[in-house]
Design an enzyme around this catalytic site. Sequence first.
Site, short mmCIF file in Angstrom:
data_model
loop_
_atom_site.label_atom_id
_atom_site.label_comp_id
_atom_site.label_asym_id
_atom_site.label_seq_id
_atom_site.Cartn_x
_atom_site.Cartn_y
_atom_site.Cartn_z
N HIS A 189 37.59 13.61 -27.25
CA HIS A 189 38.64 14.21 -26.43
C HIS A 189 38.84 15.66 -26.87
O HIS A 189 38.28 16.09 -27.88
CB HIS A 189 39.95 13.41 -26.56
CG HIS A 189 40.52 13.38 -27.95
ND1 HIS A 189 40.46 12.27 -28.76
CD2 HIS A 189 41.13 14.33 -28.69
CE1 HIS A 189 41.04 12.54 -29.92
NE2 HIS A 189 41.44 13.78 -29.91
P1 TYD Z 1 42.85 7.98 -30.37
O1 TYD Z 1 43.23 9.27 -29.73
O2 TYD Z 1 41.96 7.06 -29.59
O3 TYD Z 1 42.20 8.21 -31.80
P2 TYD Z 1 41.13 9.33 -32.24
O4 TYD Z 1 41.94 10.52 -32.65
O5 TYD Z 1 40.37 8.74 -33.37
O6 TYD Z 1 40.28 9.62 -31.07
O7 TYD Z 1 44.19 7.21 -30.76
C1 TYD Z 1 44.22 5.81 -30.99
C2 TYD Z 1 45.60 5.29 -30.62
O8 TYD Z 1 46.57 5.82 -31.52
C3 TYD Z 1 46.01 5.68 -29.22
O9 TYD Z 1 46.65 4.57 -28.63
C4 TYD Z 1 47.01 6.80 -29.43
C5 TYD Z 1 47.62 6.46 -30.77
N1 TYD Z 1 48.10 7.60 -31.56
C6 TYD Z 1 49.46 7.69 -31.87
O10 TYD Z 1 50.27 6.85 -31.45
N2 TYD Z 1 49.89 8.72 -32.66
C7 TYD Z 1 49.03 9.65 -33.13
O11 TYD Z 1 49.47 10.58 -33.86
C8 TYD Z 1 47.64 9.57 -32.79
C9 TYD Z 1 46.66 10.60 -33.28
C10 TYD Z 1 47.22 8.52 -32.01
#
Ligand code: TYD
Length: 136
Positions: free
Chosen positions: A51
Amino acid sequence: MSEAPRLIDVMTHRDARGALGAVEADKDVGFPFRRFYFLYDIAPGADRGAHAHKALAQCMIALVGGFTVTLEGRGRMHRFRLDTPTRALLIPPGLWRDLTDFTPGAVCLVAASQGYDERDYIRDRAAFLAWEKSRG
Ligand code: TYD
Protein backbone atom coordinates in the site's frame (compact mmCIF):
# COMPACT_ATOMS: atom_id res chain seq x y z
CA MET A 1 11.33 15.50 5.91
CA SER A 2 13.19 15.13 2.63
CA GLU A 3 11.39 13.66 -0.37
CA ALA A 4 13.66 10.62 -0.70
CA PRO A 5 13.67 7.69 1.73
CA ARG A 6 16.92 7.33 3.63
CA LEU A 7 18.67 5.38 6.35
CA ILE A 8 19.83 7.06 9.52
CA ASP A 9 22.15 5.76 12.21
CA VAL A 10 20.43 4.99 15.50
CA MET A 11 22.26 6.38 18.52
CA THR A 12 23.37 3.19 20.25
CA HIS A 13 24.69 3.00 23.79
CA ARG A 14 26.46 -0.27 24.34
CA ASP A 15 28.15 -1.34 27.55
CA ALA A 16 28.78 -4.52 29.50
CA ARG A 17 25.03 -4.87 30.20
CA GLY A 18 24.00 -4.78 26.56
CA ALA A 19 22.78 -2.17 24.08
CA LEU A 20 20.27 0.66 24.10
CA GLY A 21 19.16 2.39 20.89
CA ALA A 22 17.41 5.76 20.84
CA VAL A 23 15.78 7.79 18.07
CA GLU A 24 14.78 11.42 18.64
CA ALA A 25 11.91 12.81 16.58
CA ASP A 26 13.25 16.35 16.49
CA LYS A 27 16.98 15.72 16.17
CA ASP A 28 17.11 12.57 14.05
CA VAL A 29 13.87 12.19 12.12
CA GLY A 30 12.41 15.61 11.36
CA PHE A 31 8.76 14.79 12.08
CA PRO A 32 6.99 14.09 15.38
CA PHE A 33 5.62 10.64 16.22
CA ARG A 34 1.93 10.20 17.02
CA ARG A 35 1.83 6.40 17.04
CA PHE A 36 4.01 3.34 17.02
CA TYR A 37 3.11 -0.13 15.87
CA PHE A 38 5.05 -3.33 15.31
CA LEU A 39 4.97 -6.40 13.14
CA TYR A 40 5.93 -9.76 14.64
CA ASP A 41 5.00 -13.44 14.36
CA ILE A 42 5.25 -13.03 10.60
CA ALA A 43 4.09 -16.22 8.89
CA PRO A 44 6.83 -17.98 6.88
CA GLY A 45 6.91 -16.53 3.37
CA ALA A 46 4.36 -13.82 4.17
CA ASP A 47 4.67 -10.29 2.81
CA ARG A 48 3.35 -7.07 4.37
CA GLY A 49 2.66 -3.58 3.13
CA ALA A 50 1.39 -3.48 -0.46
CA HIS A 51 0.00 0.00 0.00
CA ALA A 52 0.93 3.68 -0.08
CA HIS A 53 0.23 6.50 2.36
CA LYS A 54 -0.89 9.88 1.09
CA ALA A 55 0.35 11.93 4.05
CA LEU A 56 1.85 9.60 6.65
CA ALA A 57 5.61 9.63 7.26
CA GLN A 58 7.24 6.69 9.00
CA CYS A 59 10.43 5.68 10.72
CA MET A 60 11.01 1.91 10.45
CA ILE A 61 13.47 -0.29 12.34
CA ALA A 62 14.23 -4.01 12.24
CA LEU A 63 14.40 -4.57 16.00
CA VAL A 64 14.98 -8.31 15.53
CA GLY A 65 16.00 -10.18 12.38
CA GLY A 66 15.58 -8.63 8.97
CA PHE A 67 13.32 -7.90 6.02
CA THR A 68 13.41 -6.04 2.71
CA VAL A 69 11.56 -2.79 2.09
CA THR A 70 10.86 -1.80 -1.50
CA LEU A 71 9.60 1.74 -2.04
CA GLU A 72 8.26 3.09 -5.32
CA GLY A 73 7.09 6.49 -6.42
CA ARG A 74 7.95 9.56 -8.45
CA GLY A 75 9.45 7.32 -11.11
CA ARG A 76 11.96 5.75 -8.76
CA MET A 77 12.40 2.53 -6.84
CA HIS A 78 14.39 2.19 -3.63
CA ARG A 79 15.23 -1.10 -1.95
CA PHE A 80 16.57 -1.45 1.57
CA ARG A 81 17.50 -4.53 3.56
CA LEU A 82 16.80 -3.71 7.21
CA ASP A 83 18.62 -6.16 9.45
CA THR A 84 20.04 -4.19 12.35
CA PRO A 85 18.51 -2.08 15.12
CA THR A 86 21.40 0.35 14.67
CA ARG A 87 19.79 1.88 11.57
CA ALA A 88 16.34 3.29 10.87
CA LEU A 89 14.63 3.88 7.54
CA LEU A 90 12.81 7.19 7.11
CA ILE A 91 9.93 6.86 4.66
CA PRO A 92 8.32 10.05 3.37
CA PRO A 93 4.66 10.08 2.35
CA GLY A 94 3.46 9.17 -1.13
CA LEU A 95 5.44 5.97 -1.73
CA TRP A 96 4.17 2.48 -2.44
CA ARG A 97 5.83 0.00 -0.04
CA ASP A 98 6.31 -3.75 -0.02
CA LEU A 99 7.87 -5.58 2.94
CA THR A 100 9.23 -8.98 1.95
CA ASP A 101 11.76 -11.67 2.83
CA PHE A 102 11.31 -11.61 6.59
CA THR A 103 13.70 -13.76 8.57
CA PRO A 104 12.08 -16.09 11.13
CA GLY A 105 11.26 -14.19 14.32
CA ALA A 106 11.75 -10.76 12.74
CA VAL A 107 10.26 -7.77 14.56
CA CYS A 108 9.58 -4.51 12.71
CA LEU A 109 8.95 -1.34 14.71
CA VAL A 110 7.31 1.64 12.99
CA ALA A 111 7.00 5.14 14.42
CA ALA A 112 4.36 7.06 12.48
CA SER A 113 3.68 10.77 12.11
CA GLN A 114 -0.09 10.38 12.51
CA GLY A 115 -2.63 8.11 14.15
CA TYR A 116 -4.17 5.25 12.24
CA ASP A 117 -6.54 6.47 9.52
CA GLU A 118 -7.64 4.12 6.76
CA ARG A 119 -8.47 7.16 4.55
CA ASP A 120 -4.72 7.85 4.29
CA TYR A 121 -4.12 4.45 2.64
CA ILE A 122 -4.05 3.60 -1.06
CA ARG A 123 -4.21 -0.19 -1.18
CA ASP A 124 -4.80 -0.62 -4.90
CA ARG A 125 -1.79 -0.38 -7.17
CA ALA A 126 -3.66 1.09 -10.15
CA ALA A 127 -5.28 3.66 -7.86
CA PHE A 128 -1.82 4.59 -6.55
CA LEU A 129 -0.47 5.15 -10.07
CA ALA A 130 -3.54 7.27 -10.92
CA TRP A 131 -3.11 9.24 -7.68
CA GLU A 132 0.55 9.89 -8.49
CA LYS A 133 -0.35 11.08 -11.96
CA SER A 134 -3.02 13.41 -10.59
CA ARG A 135 -0.42 15.10 -8.37
CA GLY A 136 1.67 15.96 -11.43
P1 TYD B 1 -2.16 -3.65 7.35
O1 TYD B 1 -2.22 -2.27 6.80
O2 TYD B 1 -2.70 -4.76 6.49
O3 TYD B 1 -0.68 -4.04 7.79
P2 TYD B 1 0.70 -3.74 7.02
O4 TYD B 1 1.13 -2.38 7.49
O5 TYD B 1 1.63 -4.81 7.43
O6 TYD B 1 0.42 -3.74 5.57
O7 TYD B 1 -2.92 -3.66 8.75
C1 TYD B 1 -3.41 -4.85 9.34
C2 TYD B 1 -4.62 -4.50 10.19
O8 TYD B 1 -4.22 -3.70 11.29
C3 TYD B 1 -5.67 -3.73 9.42
O9 TYD B 1 -6.94 -4.22 9.79
C4 TYD B 1 -5.51 -2.31 9.91
C5 TYD B 1 -5.01 -2.49 11.32
N1 TYD B 1 -4.15 -1.42 11.85
C6 TYD B 1 -4.57 -0.68 12.95
O10 TYD B 1 -5.68 -0.89 13.47
N2 TYD B 1 -3.73 0.28 13.47
C7 TYD B 1 -2.53 0.53 12.92
O11 TYD B 1 -1.79 1.41 13.43
C8 TYD B 1 -2.11 -0.21 11.77
C9 TYD B 1 -0.77 0.05 11.12
C10 TYD B 1 -2.94 -1.18 11.27
